[in-house]
Design a protein around this motif. Structure first.
Motif, mmCIF file in Angstrom:
data_model
loop_
_atom_site.group_PDB
_atom_site.id
_atom_site.type_symbol
_atom_site.label_atom_id
_atom_site.label_comp_id
_atom_site.label_asym_id
_atom_site.label_seq_id
_atom_site.Cartn_x
_atom_site.Cartn_y
_atom_site.Cartn_z
ATOM 1 N N LYS A 74 0.823 -1.282 -0.091
ATOM 2 C CA LYS A 74 0.081 0.013 -0.040
ATOM 3 C C LYS A 74 0.680 1.274 0.043
ATOM 4 N N LEU A 75 2.180 1.327 0.641
ATOM 5 C CA LEU A 75 2.935 2.136 0.794
ATOM 6 C C LEU A 75 3.370 2.697 -0.861
ATOM 7 N N VAL A 76 3.775 1.409 -1.485
ATOM 8 C CA VAL A 76 4.218 1.611 -2.896
ATOM 9 C C VAL A 76 3.043 2.212 -3.781
ATOM 10 N N LEU A 77 1.778 1.817 -3.470
ATOM 11 C CA LEU A 77 0.952 2.398 -4.277
ATOM 12 C C LEU A 77 0.483 3.836 -3.895
ATOM 13 N N LEU A 78 0.653 4.246 -2.766
ATOM 14 C CA LEU A 78 0.344 5.752 -2.324
ATOM 15 C C LEU A 78 1.668 6.412 -3.017
ATOM 16 N N GLY A 79 2.809 5.795 -2.737
ATOM 17 C CA GLY A 79 4.049 6.517 -3.475
ATOM 18 C C GLY A 79 4.036 6.705 -4.752
ATOM 19 N N GLY A 80 3.466 5.797 -5.489
ATOM 20 C CA GLY A 80 3.253 5.753 -6.972
ATOM 21 C C GLY A 80 2.486 6.888 -7.361
ATOM 22 N N MET A 81 1.398 6.820 -6.483
ATOM 23 C CA MET A 81 0.187 7.735 -6.943
ATOM 24 C C MET A 81 0.873 9.216 -6.824
ATOM 25 N N ALA A 82 1.694 9.409 -5.645
ATOM 26 C CA ALA A 82 2.164 10.679 -5.350
ATOM 27 C C ALA A 82 3.156 11.394 -6.389
ATOM 28 N N LEU A 83 3.950 10.285 -7.040
ATOM 29 C CA LEU A 83 4.720 10.608 -8.010
ATOM 30 C C LEU A 83 4.235 11.054 -9.374
ATOM 31 N N VAL A 84 3.268 10.270 -9.637
ATOM 32 C CA VAL A 84 2.287 10.338 -10.973
ATOM 33 C C VAL A 84 1.575 11.769 -10.821
ATOM 34 N N MET A 85 1.233 12.302 -9.528
ATOM 35 C CA MET A 85 0.614 13.485 -9.282
ATOM 36 C C MET A 85 1.266 14.606 -9.436
ATOM 37 N N VAL A 86 2.482 14.462 -8.733
ATOM 38 C CA VAL A 86 3.578 15.525 -8.940
ATOM 39 C C VAL A 86 4.132 15.843 -10.489
ATOM 40 N N LEU A 87 4.257 14.603 -11.122
ATOM 41 C CA LEU A 87 4.809 14.727 -12.289
ATOM 42 C C LEU A 87 3.781 15.422 -13.451
ATOM 43 N N ALA A 88 2.495 15.131 -12.933
ATOM 44 C CA ALA A 88 1.315 15.915 -13.880
ATOM 45 C C ALA A 88 0.969 17.254 -13.419
#
Ligand SMILES: Nc1nc2c(c(=O)[nH]1)N[C@H]1C(S)=C(S)[C@@H](COP(=O)(O)O)O[C@H]1N2
Ligand SMILES: [Mo]
Length: 520
Positions: A74-88
């Protein structure tokens, strides 16, 4: 101020524009988190999107995530989401070097996605939409505001016309937005904390069963020889659920509805359950996602009431097959009515674990535990609703994701010592571990050295009950070199654990646990 054609062609510097996007994103997430603090952690648009992603994830990917990242999935999921959002967000900023419109459109789209995810959550009502709305307003507002300050500065600097906002004031505005976002986010976290279940749980104190479980004999485990302790501490008990943020339910707000194919519909408050004579049962729980050799198996003394007794009081009508249970976060499970009614099996509505009220992450205030069945068909945490029904009428959460309807726990065994690839001194090498065959009982455990060695019976620990695991150990004379050791269990039905390897889907893994080690 007049706007000339040249003004509109004015462009923000690349990194400055990207930064504006990212700051606006931070403001949006923080505002949503703050408002969610007043309502429910799951209303936070970020968590809601994550929860939605978990529910939509195809089973193969979910299995891969659990295998690869374990409890960190779940941490990986949240981290991945954060990365995608920051890039977007950065991309949205860059796309808005001239006009704020592309950025505002993208941030608004984010906000709508968060709103949609929140609206889909079964545990939230429409008030929860205030959180994504706050995100939307804060995100668009901050973006628009920073963009205007920055573009005004670049314009006026370019044209050298009058007082430009200084570089310093642009930076200050950005920093101010970041600080405000940090404060809002932390505030939301604090608020959610005051509404949490932990204080309610602490006020309950120790649970003392009227009918305690028999004490665990000293020779029920071989912990000194490398097996787990017989009882798993609450801290070490494995945890598996789909919840990104642990559901927070206070005992005083909780109730359980028992309805459907029963003569007398019931509703129980926490005190209704707690004030009954409490029983205590020692039960080994197992997850269907446990790979051969895996760690999703643990044992505790569960305290609560007999689930079959509750069903008998409600008077189950003929034709009933399934207990369709629902947790406060909308997760569901389907359990056979016959399993719950069987007094030998000892199904429970549990409110305690190892003397304490259930830990919040293990289902506080109440959960189901049915010995002998994998957790996804028997062990609903944060349970709030039991509907007595048929298999046809209702389909539980994991059924539509590829898992089986009936899921008795399979006979299994595991080597705990030596660890895989450990180096041990040559000579007498002790091998130890656990085996389980809930409802049937472990009759024998056999171990062999090398792929073609003879099966050697292991010493078994004292049997505590049919619903619990059993420890084993044995010894081999081992020359220096690398070795392989294999374990298999034989249960009391005479069944020898199969060596045919099967994956965890649809109803539990099979195969022998093999490890390699080196003697030196
Ligand atoms: N509400 C809820 N209950 C749940 C689950 C879940 O995802 N949500 N997972 C189930 C599964 S798959 C297992 S194996 C057990 C695990 O219980 P534990 O986390 O207390 O070990 O809980 C069951 N109860
Ligand atoms: Mo599970």
């Amino acid at each position: 101020m007049k706007t000339s054609r040249a003004d509109r062609n004015q462009r923000l510097p690349f990194f400055g524009a990207a930064l504006i996007g990212v700051v606006a994103l931070a403001a949006a997430l923080a505002a949503g988190h703050l408002v969610a603090g007043f309502i429910s952690a799951n209303a936070s648009p970020y968590l809601a999107v994550g929860n939605g992603a978990i529910d939509l994830t195809p089973i193969e990917l979910k299995d891969f995530a659990v295998r690869t990242f374990g409890v960190y999935d779940k941490l990986v999921l949240l981290g991945g989401m954060a990365l995608v959002m920051v890039l977007a967000a950065a991309a949205a900023g860059v796309a808005s070097r001239r006009s704020p419109v592309p950025g505002i459109v993208l941030i608004a789209a984010f906000g709508l996605l968060g709103g949609f995810a929140v609206s889909q959550r079964p545990d939230l009502d429409s008030v929860a939409l205030l959180a994504p709305l706050a995100s939307l307003i804060a995100g668009v507002g901050v973006f628009f505001w920073l963009h205007r300050i920055a573009i005004t500065r670049s314009r006026t600097v370019e044209e050298a016309s009058g007082a430009a906002p200084s570089r310093r004031s642009v930076l200050l505005a950005g920093a101010g937005a970041v600080v405000a976002a940090g404060a809002a986010g932390a505030g939301g976290q604090l608020l959610a904390g005051t509404r949490d279940a932990e204080s309610s749980r602490a006020a309950i104190g120790r649970l003392v069963p009227a009918e305690p479980a028999p004490p665990i004999p000293a020779d029920a485990d071989f912990a000194k020889l490398g097996t787990p302790t017989f009882l798993t501490s609450n801290r070490d008990f494995y945890r598996v659920d789909t919840a990104l943020s642990v559901p927070q339910v206070r005992a005083e707000d909780w109730s359980l509805r028992l309805h459907g194919m029963v003569r007398n519909e019931k509703r129980y408050s926490y005190d209704d359950i707690r004030n009954r004579p409490l029983i205590e049962r020692t039960i080994t729980m197992t997850c269907v996602s446990n790979e051969v050799g895996g760690t999703y198996v643990s044992t505790a003394n569960f305290i609560g009431v007999d689930l079959g007794e509750l069903l008998r009081e409600a008077e189950v009508l003929p034709g009933a097959e399934q207990i369709f249970s629902t947790s406060v976060d909308g997760w569901t499970a389907g359990s056979p009515v016959v399993a719950a009614l069987d007094p030998e099996r000892g199904a429970m509505l549990a409110i305690g674990m190892n003397g304490e009220p259930l830990p919040v992450e293990h289902g506080f205030p109440a959960r189901m535990v049915i010995p002998g069945l994998y957790g996804y068909v028997s062990a609903t945490k944060w349970v709030k609703d039991l509907e007595i029904t048929t298999w046809k009428a209702r389909r539980a959460y994991w059924l539509d994701r590829g898992w089986g309807e009936q899921a008795p726990i399979k006979t299994q065994s595991r080597i705990d010592s030596p660890k895989g690839f450990e180096t041990v001194p040559a000579g007498k090498v002790r091998i130890s571990g656990v085996a389980w065959a809930q409802r049937t009982g472990v009759e024998r455990v056999e171990v062999r050295l090398g792929a073609g060695g003879n099966w050697q019976p292991a010493m078994l620990s004292r049997e505590v009950g049919l619903n619990t695991w059993r420890m084993w150990w044995t010894e081999f004379d081992v020359p220096a070199g690398s070795h392989q050791v294999t374990v298999r269990a034989v249960d009391k039905s005479g069944y020898t654990q199969t060596d045919a390897r099967a994956g965890t889907v649809p109803d539990g893994a099979t195969g022998w646990h093999v490890i390699s080690f080196t003697a030196r």
